[in-house]
Design a protein around this motif. Structure first.
Motif, PDB file in Angstrom:
ATOM      1  N   ARG A 218       0.846  -1.189   0.000  1.00 28.64           N
ATOM      2  CA  ARG A 218       0.000   0.000   0.000  1.00 28.64           C
ATOM      3  C   ARG A 218       0.889   1.249   0.000  1.00 28.64           C
ATOM      4  O   ARG A 218       1.366   1.664   1.061  1.00 28.64           O
ATOM      5  CB  ARG A 218      -0.929   0.016   1.213  1.00 28.64           C
ATOM      6  N   GLU A 231      -2.639   6.705   2.442  1.00 27.18           N
ATOM      7  CA  GLU A 231      -2.555   5.719   1.371  1.00 27.18           C
ATOM      8  C   GLU A 231      -2.928   6.307   0.017  1.00 27.18           C
ATOM      9  O   GLU A 231      -3.842   7.129  -0.075  1.00 27.18           O
ATOM     10  CB  GLU A 231      -3.476   4.529   1.664  1.00 27.18           C
ATOM     11  N   THR A 233      -3.804   4.264  -3.098  1.00 26.30           N
ATOM     12  CA  THR A 233      -3.968   2.935  -3.683  1.00 26.30           C
ATOM     13  C   THR A 233      -5.074   2.877  -4.736  1.00 26.30           C
ATOM     14  O   THR A 233      -5.396   1.791  -5.218  1.00 26.30           O
ATOM     15  CB  THR A 233      -4.284   1.914  -2.580  1.00 26.30           C
ATOM     16  N   LEU A 238      -4.998  -4.753  -4.874  1.00 29.95           N
ATOM     17  CA  LEU A 238      -4.200  -5.138  -3.718  1.00 29.95           C
ATOM     18  C   LEU A 238      -4.160  -6.638  -3.493  1.00 29.95           C
ATOM     19  O   LEU A 238      -3.366  -7.121  -2.672  1.00 29.95           O
ATOM     20  CB  LEU A 238      -4.742  -4.436  -2.471  1.00 29.95           C
TER      21      LEU A 238
END
Length: 255
Positions: A218, A231, A233, A238
């Motif tokens: 992350r 974060e 992302t 993920l």
């Protein structure tokens, strides 16, 4: 495996019991024998990685468990995993034993997690040593309170290092010790960015913008020079396979 100092037939042993290669399913279990190893009794089963984070006997893998027996009190045992724990009744019950001696209001009030080994001083049973992912800690009261002793130990495991032409600072991240910024002195400024810190980057246009990766996959970003991170992302899957430290590289020109 350790002998009880006052009883040659007394043994305690801890086993990782880790079928997975790195993280999952490890159980740092503790066994005791009173007949020189002919028979063993399970005293602490340990917990798998997904269990309660603060639980005694929980660890990450083979490398994060240790065992110590008090030199004169054979019922007093110490086991290390994520947390350092003590038993006063030969393993029947356990409690944490990793509080720092002087709490300065920083992030943690206990010594660094992920304990590897604990040893008592050979002639002074009040002095105890601990090694972990955070370095070395010493107790002078038999393992109740601890003080980190890492000054001038060059032991930080850096995983990523970044510089940029518009700043003299260096931004790095390290194994289980987050991020660090160097600004020209002997002391690096710690930054709470990433736990197990991986690759890093400093924005070529704005040195207040920092990026850091970690073992969690992350990426983290700071827009205030490392004072806080969040974060980034969006668009990253993920659940896909990845490296333990996934690379982060900034393009030298705007897209």
């Amino acid at each position: 495996m350790l002998l009880f100092p006052a009883d040659s037939d007394g043994l305690v042993a801890t086993f990782g019991r880790c079928p997975a290669p790195l993280l999952d399913l490890g159980r740092p279990s503790l066994y005791k024998s009173i007949d020189a190893g002919d028979t063993w009794t399970l005293k602490l089963e340990g917990s798998i990685f997904e269990g309660p984070y603060q639980q005694c006997g929980r660890q990450y893998s083979r490398f994060t468990h240790g065992l110590a027996v008090h030199p004169t009190l054979e019922n007093k045992l110490f086991i290390g995993g994520i947390r350092l724990c003590v038993s006063e009744d030969s393993g029947e019950t356990w409690d944490h034993s990793d509080t720092i001696d002087v709490y300065d209001g920083s992030v943690y009030s206990v010594i660094h997690y992920d304990h590897r080994d604990m040893q008592f001083h050979p002639t002074d049973e009040d002095i105890m040593y601990d090694i972990s992912d955070g370095g070395v800690a010493v107790s002078d009261d038999g393992g109740n309170l601890w003080t980190a002793r890492n000054d001038d130990l060059q032991i930080t495991g850096f995983q990523g290092l970044a510089s940029a032409p518009n700043t003299g600072r260096v931004f790095a991240a390290s194994q289980d010790n987050g991020g660090q910024i160097w600004q020209g002195s002997r002391i690096w400024d710690w930054k709470n960015c990433c736990g197990d810190g991986g690759f890093t980057a400093i924005d070529y246009d704005n040195p207040q913008i920092l990026y850091a990766g970690s073992n969690h996959g992350r990426p983290q970003k700071s827009v205030n020079g490392g004072n806080s991170f969040y974060e980034v992302t969006n668009g990253i899957e993920l659940t896909e396979p990845r490296a333990f430290y996934a690379p982060i590289v900034q393009d030298t020109v705007s897209p």
